[in-house]
Design a protein around this motif. Sequence first.
Motif, mmCIF file in Angstrom:
data_model
loop_
_atom_site.group_PDB
_atom_site.id
_atom_site.type_symbol
_atom_site.label_atom_id
_atom_site.label_comp_id
_atom_site.label_asym_id
_atom_site.label_seq_id
_atom_site.Cartn_x
_atom_site.Cartn_y
_atom_site.Cartn_z
ATOM 1 N N ARG A 92 2.913 -2.228 -1.689
ATOM 2 C CA ARG A 92 2.197 -3.228 -0.909
ATOM 3 C C ARG A 92 1.245 -3.981 -1.848
ATOM 4 N NH1 ARG A 92 5.303 -1.106 2.323
ATOM 5 N NH2 ARG A 92 4.789 -0.270 4.378
ATOM 6 N N ALA A 100 -2.700 2.114 4.464
ATOM 7 C CA ALA A 100 -2.018 1.384 3.381
ATOM 8 C C ALA A 100 -0.608 0.991 3.794
ATOM 9 C CB ALA A 100 -1.972 2.244 2.123
ATOM 10 N N ALA A 119 -1.278 2.121 -1.285
ATOM 11 C CA ALA A 119 -0.737 0.765 -1.158
ATOM 12 C C ALA A 119 0.103 0.428 -2.384
ATOM 13 C CB ALA A 119 -1.874 -0.245 -0.985
ATOM 14 N N THR A 131 -3.381 -4.614 1.205
ATOM 15 C CA THR A 131 -4.625 -3.859 1.316
ATOM 16 C C THR A 131 -5.673 -4.513 0.423
ATOM 17 O OG1 THR A 131 -3.602 -1.740 1.860
ATOM 18 C CG2 THR A 131 -5.745 -1.644 0.779
#
Lengths: 397, 397
Positions: free
Chosen positions: A284, A255, A279, A261
Amino acid sequence: MMDRLVADRDTLVAVRGVRPGGDDAAESIARAAWSVLAEPGDTVAGALIEALGAVEALTLALGTSVPRTGAAVGSELAARALSEARARWRPRARPGDVRDALCRARDADARLILPGDECWPTAVDDLGPGRPSALWVRGDPELLVRTPRVAIVGARAATGYGEHVAAELAGDLAATGAVIVSGGAYGIDGAAHRAALGVEGATVAFLAGGVDRAYPAGHQRLLQRIADEGALVSEPPCGTAPTKWRFLARNRLIAALGHATVVVEAGWRSGSLNTAGHAATLGRPLGAVPGPVTSATSAGCHRLLREYDAQCVTSSAEVRELWGQSVAAPEDGAHDPDRVRLLDALSTRSRRTVDDLARRSGLATDRVLSLLGLLGLEQVVDVDEAGWRRVPTPAPR
Amino acid sequence: MMDRLVADRDTLVAVRGVRPGGDDAAESIARAAWSVLAEPGDTVAGALIEALGAVEALTLALGTSVPRTGAAVGSELAARALSEARARWRPRARPGDVRDALCRARDADARLILPGDECWPTAVDDLGPGRPSALWVRGDPELLVRTPRVAIVGARAATGYGEHVAAELAGDLAATGAVIVSGGAYGIDGAAHRAALGVEGATVAFLAGGVDRAYPAGHQRLLQRIADEGALVSEPPCGTAPTKWRFLARNRLIAALGHATVVVEAGWRSGSLNTAGHAATLGRPLGAVPGPVTSATSAGCHRLLREYDAQCVTSSAEVRELWGQSVAAPEDGAHDPDRVRLLDALSTRSRRTVDDLARRSGLATDRVLSLLGLLGLEQVVDVDEAGWRRVPTPAPR
């Protein structure tokens, strides 16, 4: 202390390419030792190394004294944590284990990558004290810092639908320069790695055990191919068996390394949701591929859409949109403010001439042209007789 | 003016049950006339009726004078709009047309429902000046105000998967008391209506043409069954053919009537996205059922997830969650603050005894028990030896 742990400095030369002796050698050995002593994600080890450096941290870890200075390790609470951690580490501080890890790495042609190395993925530093103290890599460590990187993960017990979609996404993305990061497992992971290799693209597999151990066994050939053409990476040293904990800890690295991701298929309680959670925690971008609501193997993806605020992704173009922001400012030192300014000057709706873009961005015409060339290769922009634009979301096929 | 438009007051008695003569009769005739003169969604007609009442609005519409008073119709802009609107309405002000509409309604056993009637769905008033001036109903008009109501719509060219999911959702929801609202079309709409009828549940079909016209022709038997056991509703009067515009205008009524709208399958440019857009504009909760990304018939649903902030729904329980808020305060006078207080006192995580709930809600024990019984029937709560709780989101099957 160091000598008790590792007696064969020549092996280190093979693994790290460093000259025997000197600060770099000491740091390398200390970090190799830490990867043997501490389980992945041991935040006490991380905090100690952060505060004291790997060498001094190791001395402290294997000694008995309480450190006198350093806010991070000075409090009573930290002292208790250190005492507990010592109890975890000591049983592993056996003479020869670090040397064994280095010898195995040498035999497997694995490299030891440390923070500060050119190919150290600073993306994993976002894990804070949980970041790895070192990484073992078979293959091309440069892939760890190439951009963009996308994590494509999912169920081991994938359906034909899931493997098909994983292969389509990974193949498209790898063909246009993205590094496909996954976990080397059966199902979605394997489909993603294979598709990347199939288009001669770049792929990185994070393993839960040592990089010298092919796990799962049925992926021995695939993992060898990834080592030859991409990169196999792990946090525990060579010879380490994968465990449940190490799978979970490995997921955080996947991640962290991905600019985004994407979960392709996942059951309601799939381990992929763990990767997705990391993530999300790391900020992210997170994508989930939808599937039939009648398929238990898509239930986890739908859960991500409902509960984790994941973005619904149905095509490689939509995956590219996910990381659009984060790649504009990659973390590996290639940050380019001109690129950000040019992206700001571009529109998805109206096409603009190079002169217009130069004016809007305040960049020289030559600079605009060269950046447009790069962005064009990444399929972030396209051009026709009316000018340049950012590529909008296309209709799903 | 009225006499020029409708000569047969006896017909009105059959359609509205009003006595000939009096204000109600005049208003009824005027609104029937408006449904003949103006296309659905004619906001000039709506504003005029709002400002002057249907009778005076009609006089003004078919006259030549500019109204002297009324902010809504007094400005120069409004005068121009009125002049243009008159040009639209005049060609339709043919003697006998309103009488014909009433006669057709009588023959089709259709009723004329007006704002202020007990079974007028005040939900459509959220459309503002675009709200219908009247509705024609074959079947049980009470269904228009029964709660909860859920719009289930989707592609005409649905797949077996889509029809299966539509039937599962509509069947489950209708069996537990929800009114299934849809558009009577082939594919998803038909599957939803049929599933509701199949469990002897309530269903309402909004038609784009008159309620005496079975459209599509292949749904003649289904629509007759809906008229017999549910309700067929339309804004244009009997005898009106469906047109593209009327389909689009009809969609806004489906969206307005539903406490939530769920799109089961939809192509990238499906008309269902139009219904979904209305639901979103009206602030109604919007759900989309995901499907394979390889299916063009799910592309519209995925678009709703990505671009319209639709909620991903995979089960009837998740659809119920959508309207949870809006049904707690239904707009038909059945608002029950005790219910709201009891729902506030319930937890999804910990089970609570009746005594505890009575204390938390400040309601009498008997009242708590009777409300829990109702909520239990709606599957909003369940009970075991530890007590009562709100039913949390179950895992998709």
